[in-house]
Design a protein around this motif. Sequence first.
Motif, PDB file in Angstrom:
ATOM      1  N   ARG A 143       0.893  -1.137  -0.170  1.00 26.13           N
ATOM      2  CA  ARG A 143       0.097   0.013  -0.146  1.00 26.13           C
ATOM      3  C   ARG A 143       0.989   1.043  -0.037  1.00 26.13           C
ATOM      4  O   ARG A 143       0.550   2.156  -0.729  1.00 26.13           O
ATOM      5  N   HIS A 144       2.125   1.223   0.716  1.00 25.78           N
ATOM      6  CA  HIS A 144       2.688   2.598   0.885  1.00 25.78           C
ATOM      7  C   HIS A 144       3.733   2.516  -0.169  1.00 25.78           C
ATOM      8  O   HIS A 144       3.900   3.599  -0.769  1.00 25.78           O
TER       9      HIS A 144
ATOM     10  N   LYS B  34       1.465   4.271  -2.933  1.00 24.85           N
ATOM     11  CA  LYS B  34       1.521   5.620  -2.615  1.00 24.85           C
ATOM     12  C   LYS B  34       2.493   6.543  -3.080  1.00 24.85           C
ATOM     13  O   LYS B  34       2.430   7.791  -3.585  1.00 24.85           O
TER      14      LYS B  34
ATOM     15  N   ARG C 150       3.285  -4.033  10.781  1.00 23.63           N
ATOM     16  CA  ARG C 150       2.857  -2.789  10.229  1.00 23.63           C
ATOM     17  C   ARG C 150       3.812  -1.537   9.824  1.00 23.63           C
ATOM     18  O   ARG C 150       4.114  -1.143   8.725  1.00 23.63           O
TER      19      ARG C 150
ATOM     20  N   GLU D 202       5.441  -0.107   6.573  1.00 19.18           N
ATOM     21  CA  GLU D 202       5.662   1.372   6.310  1.00 19.18           C
ATOM     22  C   GLU D 202       6.960   1.734   6.058  1.00 19.18           C
ATOM     23  O   GLU D 202       7.364   2.692   5.181  1.00 19.18           O
TER      24      GLU D 202
ATOM     25  N   THR E  91      15.434   4.733   4.387  1.00 19.93           N
ATOM     26  CA  THR E  91      14.912   4.941   5.923  1.00 19.93           C
ATOM     27  C   THR E  91      15.392   3.646   6.736  1.00 19.93           C
ATOM     28  O   THR E  91      14.660   2.645   6.464  1.00 19.93           O
TER      29      THR E  91
ATOM     30  N   PHE F 109       4.330   0.149  22.404  1.00 16.60           N
ATOM     31  CA  PHE F 109       3.073  -0.352  22.843  1.00 16.60           C
ATOM     32  C   PHE F 109       2.576  -1.567  22.676  1.00 16.60           C
ATOM     33  O   PHE F 109       2.958  -2.033  21.372  1.00 16.60           O
TER      34      PHE F 109
ATOM     35  N   HIS G 256      -3.433   6.797  23.666  1.00 18.64           N
ATOM     36  CA  HIS G 256      -2.114   6.214  23.268  1.00 18.64           C
ATOM     37  C   HIS G 256      -1.266   7.602  22.888  1.00 18.64           C
ATOM     38  O   HIS G 256      -0.208   7.539  23.369  1.00 18.64           O
TER      39      HIS G 256
ATOM     40  N   ASP H  15       2.335   8.112  25.048  1.00 14.76           N
ATOM     41  CA  ASP H  15       3.367   8.310  24.043  1.00 14.76           C
ATOM     42  C   ASP H  15       4.211   9.699  24.311  1.00 14.76           C
ATOM     43  O   ASP H  15       5.377   9.607  24.500  1.00 14.76           O
TER      44      ASP H  15
ATOM     45  N   LEU I  74      -0.691   7.269  12.461  1.00 18.30           N
ATOM     46  CA  LEU I  74      -0.644   5.971  13.404  1.00 18.30           C
ATOM     47  C   LEU I  74       0.709   6.330  14.317  1.00 18.30           C
ATOM     48  O   LEU I  74       1.871   6.471  13.845  1.00 18.30           O
ATOM     49  N   ILE I  75       0.478   6.220  15.581  1.00 14.23           N
ATOM     50  CA  ILE I  75       1.650   6.333  16.441  1.00 14.23           C
ATOM     51  C   ILE I  75       2.285   5.220  16.727  1.00 14.23           C
ATOM     52  O   ILE I  75       1.955   4.136  16.566  1.00 14.23           O
TER      53      ILE I  75
ATOM     54  N   PHE J 289       9.995   7.917  10.237  1.00 15.64           N
ATOM     55  CA  PHE J 289       9.632   9.123   9.230  1.00 15.64           C
ATOM     56  C   PHE J 289       8.207   9.379   9.660  1.00 15.64           C
ATOM     57  O   PHE J 289       7.464   8.842  10.385  1.00 15.64           O
TER      58      PHE J 289
ATOM     59  N   VAL K  92       4.941   9.211   9.622  1.00 14.87           N
ATOM     60  CA  VAL K  92       4.141   8.250   8.680  1.00 14.87           C
ATOM     61  C   VAL K  92       2.751   8.935   8.426  1.00 14.87           C
ATOM     62  O   VAL K  92       1.971   9.383   9.413  1.00 14.87           O
ATOM     63  N   GLN K  93       2.132   8.884   7.266  1.00 17.22           N
ATOM     64  CA  GLN K  93       0.702   9.273   6.840  1.00 17.22           C
ATOM     65  C   GLN K  93       0.274   8.098   6.468  1.00 17.22           C
ATOM     66  O   GLN K  93       0.732   7.600   5.447  1.00 17.22           O
ATOM     67  N   SER K  94      -0.741   7.561   7.040  1.00 21.05           N
ATOM     68  CA  SER K  94      -1.156   6.141   6.607  1.00 21.05           C
ATOM     69  C   SER K  94      -2.191   6.415   5.868  1.00 21.05           C
ATOM     70  O   SER K  94      -2.709   5.475   5.179  1.00 21.05           O
TER      71      SER K  94
END
Lengths: 443, 597
Positions: A18-19, A22, A297, A301, A312, A320, A382, A386, B587-588, B593, B595-597
């Motif tokens: 998915r990423h 994008k 996940r 990403e 990256t 968490f 969260h 955080d 999303l935390i 980087f 992140v924009q989901s």
Amino acid sequence: MRNIVIIGNGISGVTAARHIRKHSEDNITIISAETEHFFSRTALMYIYMGHMKYESTKPYEDFFWKKNRIDLVYDYVEQIDFKNKNLQLKQSENMEYDVLVIAVGSKSNMFGWPGQDLEAVQGLYSYQDLESMEKYSPTTQNAVIVGGGLIGMEMGEMFHTRNIDVTFVVRENSFWNNVIPPEESEIINRHIRKHGFNLMLETEISEIIDDGNGRAKGVKLKDGGEMDAQFVGLTVGVSPNIDFLKDSELETNKGIKVNEYFETNQTDVYAIGDCAEFQEAPAEDRKPIEQVWYTGRMHGETLAQTICGNKTAYQPGVWFNSAKFLDIEYQTYGQVGNQPDEDTEVHFYWEHKKGEKSIRLIFHKEDKTLKGVNLMGVRYRHEVCDKMIRDNWPMKKVFQNLKKANFDPEFFKKHEDELVGMYNERYPNDVVKLSRKKILGVF
Amino acid sequence: MKSLKIIHKIGLIVFTIGFFTFLSLFFLGQYQLDKNDLREVIGEETFPLVDEFASDIYDNKYNNQFAFISDFKSVLEQSNQEVKAKFEIKSDLAKEIANSIEGKAFQQSAIEKAIGEPSGEEEEWQLKQLKDYTGWMEGKEYESSEELTSQLENVIADVNKSIISQKGFSQNNINNKAFTITKQSEVGPVVQNPWLWLFLAIGIPIIGAIMYLLPKLKTEHAGIKNDGIFHSALKNRGWIGILLGTFLISFYVFLYWYPEYMTSWIVMVDPLSKMISGNPASQWFMYGFLYTLAILVMGVRMMIKYRHSPYQLIRTVSVMFFQLSFAFVIPEILVRLNQPYMDLKNMWPLDYTFFFDYRLNEMIEAGTIGLFMLGWGIALFAIGVPLFTYLYGKRWYCSWVCGCGGLAETLGDPYRQLSDKSLGAWKIERWLVHSVLVFVVVMTAGVLYTFFTGSSELLGINTYNIRAAYGFGIGAMFSGVIGTGFYPFMGNRVWCRFGCPLAAYLGLVQRFKSRFRITTNGGQCISCGNCSTYCEMGIDVRWYAQRGQNIIRSSCVGCGVCSSVCPRGVLNLENRDENGRFNQPSLIGNDSFGVQS
């Protein structure tokens, strides 16, 4: 246009796909032999229990893949030719790749027990595991579940809804106390027993007994006892599902060895999710293999950035996690060890009088900043947790703002005042005042 | 524990027996037409005509309503035939009249000339009608005798058409009379002992339901227990669900269009109605009574099921309270006090008849209290909706107060998982529900135009026709037959989601100007899909949760079940500052980087 091929359609592989989409126009193909479409592995239990249908566990409607030009191949990869960048599939023709992402997940651990290969002896990880549980359920009256962890809990809860008697055989002296502190673990022990499960602690099996037709009929215990079980759940953890790669050029240990960019020892081949093993743990409080939905996940990403030209390194934030033990939800933020360390930590532990809710705040002893939060039966925000941990909030500031961390629904009884009371009692010279609640949330 | 489980099972049997008793009542009626009843209902003047045909069936005792109603309707139709034969004007008369005209201009005196001195009632009536219908022709010039004849023939045809409605029984009138007569002609067991049957057909199922429900307090632990829902023949469109849906649909069809067939149920609640309002029960009283009971009993179920959640407990008490008091008891008491019947928590445009002439006149004539009702009803939708929806979201109405919502949240709760979550369904929903909103605004504008100007034509359309179309299509068909009848097929909010114009209006406010949102909790979502599955409005909650985006949807009624069923504490209904309400999905947990989901 590169051909990017992803093996595995779990959360890691699908997030990567998915990423990548994008940021790039490359061809993307996902291969899976498990199911045609991505589904939420965490929801397998709900299908069995009748809370959901398989269809409802798919996070994206079937049209999504075509619309986003992600090709799905329902097949099994038998071999990878890394030199020629070629995949050998079980049913379809060989497939070439420019970039390969291996995201093949885990398989259930088996520790060499005699009888572990019998029918009706299994873990719970894949869709096929679910089908097999369904298959054996009608002929199961007693199930033994080996291991005190999250998957074992799920399996137990599943059988419970079909009126199958469940016995947990747990090596430790308290449920999941290799991960959570003793008090929280005790809450779970009580809760499990209250629901009518048989919980055997400090017990191990030595053998699974054959019924003569190749199916389990019971287990033998190390201390000599025996138990009927037409189904034996082996839920003692999972390990990377990389048997098909063992004899290849790909460097593996327990998992596929990767650096912080998920690069393997083969060019243009990456590994993410449960099957990846970092050469060095990504952070002080992290393990080299991360087998959690959330980390899978995040791997996806992050790798997508690298594949799309923005190299990256994987840099996880504050830890968490969450789970649910029957009716008790569990959330954790930051670092919470299974044994409070009196020398370096200050703990505030509050437990509700009914024993099904608790809040634990852990501070560094030295500078009194927040280290971790552990919650049973209470939901926390969260974002706030955080921030409090990341920004090293001092103790007093944490207690002053603790109410903002609460994420329980409206009208739920809030218990932060009781924790503030504990703080005020311990530090009477520096008390925290409490704010008033708004009437109807407005005035 | 074991005995509680037995009580639970017996409860189901008791409920089933009671429910079948209720169903069988529909077929248990016996009917005998009484001459005096008939005289009263038909009226002294027309009675002799009907009596002539009815005399054949006075002595008949009918064992089912179908034969009785059929015979009774045929009596009225025979009377119609007779009336028609008696008053019909022969078309030859047109020529006669035309012939007696001198010159080109029509004169009404020609009619008198043609008919002569009226002999008897019929000719008097015919003369009067012809004069009324030709008033506009007086002095009008016609080219030829043929043209005038043809015009007069049309007039005669029109007069003949009006015979039934003026002297006989129109279709509408036949249905009304059939309802009243059938109810009065009941001689079966129910009418002899209504209280007993009320106990057997209503009391017993309630007792069964309570026996079935209460043991769950002990036999099931508090918490989300959706076990077996998708294995259930009732809750997953299995055979029980199909039967139940068929029953509900049939019930609504009878209720709206053929109430004369369900008089046994209505007779059963007659004494109760007389106790509360002083009037005999109509089908609407019976419906309101069953509706309220359904909300109360299934409300108890809802409270037991979600007893771990104070939000669900308080919300369910709220819908039970508003149904019992505002929707059921208070309007009946108002009637007892000779005030207009009004459900003070219902509002336009859901209450689409609010601006109808008869309701406006009724309120205006009722003095201070009537004017208060008028002002209250207008303030509710003009001020209450924007204000409360801004503060709390549309849930303040849809899942806390509304009667349709109340039924959906209680009786309908077992079917919430059947709503369609697909993108396609969302598209249809938006088109449909906003079209109904436009429809109701146009319809009401037309009705008010007619009320103030007296003219029934607006832009060439008859406002009575728009209003009738709305009443049939939306008021009865959509909200009732489909809205509730489709619970076991399409979930419990079909009406609220696809049809309710008030929900559309509340939704527009909620979408664009409100503090309400469902917050998602950082990165905690595991995409399991419980939230989407149990969203009765068919919102794909997970789609937002798994990308860390607040859920702001005009359709969300704020029932809070997504938050309840979430196994990871990801969702929370909140009223907060509008700033940041439409957040960027994020999303935390991953610092690699932004992140924009």
